[in-house]
Design a protein around this motif. Structure first.
Motif, PDB file in Angstrom:
ATOM      1  N   ASN A  26      -2.344  -5.115 -11.818  1.00 56.38           N
ATOM      2  CA  ASN A  26      -2.846  -4.126 -10.867  1.00 56.38           C
ATOM      3  C   ASN A  26      -1.957  -3.993  -9.636  1.00 56.38           C
ATOM      4  O   ASN A  26      -2.308  -3.285  -8.688  1.00 56.38           O
ATOM      5  CB  ASN A  26      -4.265  -4.492 -10.418  1.00 56.38           C
ATOM      6  CG  ASN A  26      -5.286  -4.318 -11.529  1.00 56.38           C
ATOM      7  OD1 ASN A  26      -5.240  -3.328 -12.264  1.00 56.38           O
ATOM      8  ND2 ASN A  26      -6.194  -5.265 -11.670  1.00 56.38           N
ATOM      9  N   LEU A  80      -1.263  -6.502  -7.576  1.00 59.76           N
ATOM     10  CA  LEU A  80      -1.837  -7.350  -6.530  1.00 59.76           C
ATOM     11  C   LEU A  80      -1.117  -8.696  -6.506  1.00 59.76           C
ATOM     12  O   LEU A  80      -0.799  -9.256  -7.568  1.00 59.76           O
ATOM     13  CB  LEU A  80      -3.332  -7.557  -6.777  1.00 59.76           C
ATOM     14  CG  LEU A  80      -4.163  -6.265  -6.706  1.00 59.76           C
ATOM     15  CD1 LEU A  80      -5.575  -6.504  -7.234  1.00 59.76           C
ATOM     16  CD2 LEU A  80      -4.208  -5.733  -5.286  1.00 59.76           C
ATOM     17  N   SER A 120     -12.700  -1.177  -3.448  1.00 58.67           N
ATOM     18  CA  SER A 120     -12.568   0.133  -4.076  1.00 58.67           C
ATOM     19  C   SER A 120     -13.118   0.151  -5.500  1.00 58.67           C
ATOM     20  O   SER A 120     -13.517   1.212  -6.003  1.00 58.67           O
ATOM     21  CB  SER A 120     -11.094   0.558  -4.096  1.00 58.67           C
ATOM     22  OG  SER A 120     -10.326  -0.274  -4.951  1.00 58.67           O
ATOM     23  N   ARG A 127      -9.276  -4.872  -0.020  1.00 57.60           N
ATOM     24  CA  ARG A 127      -9.425  -3.423  -0.139  1.00 57.60           C
ATOM     25  C   ARG A 127      -9.504  -2.997  -1.597  1.00 57.60           C
ATOM     26  O   ARG A 127     -10.271  -2.090  -1.948  1.00 57.60           O
ATOM     27  CB  ARG A 127      -8.257  -2.728   0.565  1.00 57.60           C
ATOM     28  CG  ARG A 127      -8.320  -2.810   2.080  1.00 57.60           C
ATOM     29  CD  ARG A 127      -7.084  -2.235   2.723  1.00 57.60           C
ATOM     30  NE  ARG A 127      -7.196  -2.249   4.173  1.00 57.60           N
ATOM     31  CZ  ARG A 127      -6.193  -1.948   5.004  1.00 57.60           C
ATOM     32  NH1 ARG A 127      -5.008  -1.617   4.490  1.00 57.60           N
ATOM     33  NH2 ARG A 127      -6.363  -1.974   6.303  1.00 57.60           N
ATOM     34  N   HIS A 128      -8.722  -3.635  -2.450  1.00 59.87           N
ATOM     35  CA  HIS A 128      -8.782  -3.323  -3.871  1.00 59.87           C
ATOM     36  C   HIS A 128     -10.147  -3.680  -4.440  1.00 59.87           C
ATOM     37  O   HIS A 128     -10.754  -2.885  -5.169  1.00 59.87           O
ATOM     38  CB  HIS A 128      -7.694  -4.077  -4.640  1.00 59.87           C
ATOM     39  CG  HIS A 128      -7.825  -3.961  -6.128  1.00 59.87           C
ATOM     40  ND1 HIS A 128      -7.392  -2.858  -6.817  1.00 59.87           N
ATOM     41  CD2 HIS A 128      -8.354  -4.816  -7.057  1.00 59.87           C
ATOM     42  CE1 HIS A 128      -7.640  -3.011  -8.111  1.00 59.87           C
ATOM     43  NE2 HIS A 128      -8.222  -4.193  -8.275  1.00 59.87           N
ATOM     44  N   ASN A 129     -10.645  -4.857  -4.100  1.00 62.35           N
ATOM     45  CA  ASN A 129     -11.943  -5.290  -4.607  1.00 62.35           C
ATOM     46  C   ASN A 129     -13.060  -4.357  -4.140  1.00 62.35           C
ATOM     47  O   ASN A 129     -14.004  -4.071  -4.882  1.00 62.35           O
ATOM     48  CB  ASN A 129     -12.232  -6.720  -4.166  1.00 62.35           C
ATOM     49  CG  ASN A 129     -11.338  -7.729  -4.846  1.00 62.35           C
ATOM     50  OD1 ASN A 129     -10.756  -7.454  -5.897  1.00 62.35           O
ATOM     51  ND2 ASN A 129     -11.190  -8.900  -4.255  1.00 62.35           N
ATOM     52  N   LYS A 181       2.589  -1.022   0.358  1.00 69.00           N
ATOM     53  CA  LYS A 181       1.332  -1.342   1.044  1.00 69.00           C
ATOM     54  C   LYS A 181       1.542  -2.452   2.065  1.00 69.00           C
ATOM     55  O   LYS A 181       0.989  -2.415   3.163  1.00 69.00           O
ATOM     56  CB  LYS A 181       0.274  -1.764   0.027  1.00 69.00           C
ATOM     57  CG  LYS A 181      -0.164  -0.668  -0.925  1.00 69.00           C
ATOM     58  CD  LYS A 181      -1.115  -1.211  -1.979  1.00 69.00           C
ATOM     59  CE  LYS A 181      -1.501  -0.144  -2.986  1.00 69.00           C
ATOM     60  NZ  LYS A 181      -2.355  -0.696  -4.073  1.00 69.00           N
ATOM     61  N   ILE A 191      -4.985  -6.622   1.337  1.00 65.11           N
ATOM     62  CA  ILE A 191      -4.729  -5.741   0.193  1.00 65.11           C
ATOM     63  C   ILE A 191      -5.669  -6.073  -0.953  1.00 65.11           C
ATOM     64  O   ILE A 191      -6.230  -5.179  -1.601  1.00 65.11           O
ATOM     65  CB  ILE A 191      -3.252  -5.841  -0.241  1.00 65.11           C
ATOM     66  CG1 ILE A 191      -2.351  -5.207   0.824  1.00 65.11           C
ATOM     67  CG2 ILE A 191      -3.023  -5.173  -1.595  1.00 65.11           C
ATOM     68  CD1 ILE A 191      -0.869  -5.458   0.618  1.00 65.11           C
ATOM     69  N   TRP A 192      -5.878  -7.365  -1.206  1.00 61.58           N
ATOM     70  CA  TRP A 192      -6.827  -7.786  -2.241  1.00 61.58           C
ATOM     71  C   TRP A 192      -8.244  -7.341  -1.893  1.00 61.58           C
ATOM     72  O   TRP A 192      -8.979  -6.826  -2.746  1.00 61.58           O
ATOM     73  CB  TRP A 192      -6.788  -9.311  -2.399  1.00 61.58           C
ATOM     74  CG  TRP A 192      -5.895  -9.791  -3.494  1.00 61.58           C
ATOM     75  CD1 TRP A 192      -4.629 -10.266  -3.373  1.00 61.58           C
ATOM     76  CD2 TRP A 192      -6.201  -9.850  -4.892  1.00 61.58           C
ATOM     77  NE1 TRP A 192      -4.122 -10.624  -4.604  1.00 61.58           N
ATOM     78  CE2 TRP A 192      -5.069 -10.378  -5.551  1.00 61.58           C
ATOM     79  CE3 TRP A 192      -7.317  -9.515  -5.651  1.00 61.58           C
ATOM     80  CZ2 TRP A 192      -5.020 -10.574  -6.935  1.00 61.58           C
ATOM     81  CZ3 TRP A 192      -7.283  -9.702  -7.036  1.00 61.58           C
ATOM     82  CH2 TRP A 192      -6.143 -10.224  -7.660  1.00 61.58           C
TER      83      TRP A 192
END
Length: 255
Positions: free
Chosen positions: A132, A134, A253, A249-251, A217, A246-247
């Motif tokens: 992904n 990440l 989303s 925000r991904h989680n 990012k 960053i992690w």
């Protein structure tokens, strides 16, 4: 809530990971202090310019340094990245220009992870990311360091059946043999002067852009896009904190 503050979801993830042992006076509001740290990380402003709504800037900088020394930032990143998708992993590096305020290095430790390259005085961030895009593993070296040799201790998460994507800077027989011994397919773009060209999938290689997106990012955090820190461990902590965000925000989303 201010622009760069932790959302309720992000705070619900990170709060259980914070250290719980408190000596002496009880810590001031963790969320407020972390928001101040993230504000400075995102804007690249000096610590002394942290807005008053986050409390005294000395509290933020002391918390950042104390938790860096205790290894908490690295531990929190390891915790939030534990759910990485490991079947395909990508590695790459990006050079960061060292600001003149950080260029003289730490007086006690010398010029930590700074070196001369085309861009002048630079630090190189090495990152291994999952399918992904990440971050799984991070490392700093001087700007002139060789990517392939620097990756030697960053690939422990790869195992049987996994795929490693990398550009030509990582093309070496030693790395390919090591990956093959673990059952990993090293889909690395071969150097043009190779006499025996290994199997290479151009289709799969296209997904390597995910690691480049990660660096894009990461550099939205101005305290990472330019290195102001004299100490390499402080700069690495900033990279780790940006990666944690960053992690998170991904989680959020995909939640």
């Amino acid at each position: 809530m201010a622009r760069f503050d932790l959302t309720d979801f992000e705070w619900s993830v990170i709060e259980p990971l914070l250290p719980t042992k408190v000596r002496g006076v009880r810590r001031v509001d963790d969320r407020r202090v972390l928001n101040g740290i993230f504000w400075r990380l995102r804007t690249g402003a000096p610590w002394a310019d942290i807005p008053a709504r986050y409390g005294p800037h000395t509290t933020c900088v002391n918390r950042f340094n104390r938790w860096r020394r205790a290894g908490h930032w690295a531990r929190i990143l390891e915790a939030v990245s534990a759910a990485y998708k490991g079947d395909v992993q990508m590695i790459d590096s990006s050079s960061i220009r060292v600001h003149q305020h950080g260029a003289n290095g730490d007086k006690k430790g010398g010029p930590g992870c700074m070196g001369r390259s085309r861009g002048g005085l630079t630090t190189k961030i090495h990152a291994l990311v999952d399918a992904n895009g990440l971050p799984i593993a991070l490392k700093l070296t001087a700007g002139q360091a060789h990517d392939g040799r620097s990756a030697a201790d960053m690939l422990d998460t790869l195992g049987d059946g996994d795929v490693l994507l990398a550009d030509r800077a990582y093309d070496s027989d030693a790395l390919r043999v090591e990956m093959a011994a673990r059952g990993v397919w090293a889909n690395i773009k071969p150097m043009p002067n190779r006499k025996r060209r290994p199997v290479f999938s151009a289709f799969l290689y296209r997904y390597r852009n995910l690691v480049e997106r990660f660096f894009s990012k990461l550099k939205q955090f101005r305290a990472v896009a330019t290195r102001y820190d004299k100490r390499d461990d402080n700069f690495l902590a900033s990279v780790q904190l940006a990666s944690i965000r960053i992690w998170l925000r991904h989680n959020e989303s995909v939640a």
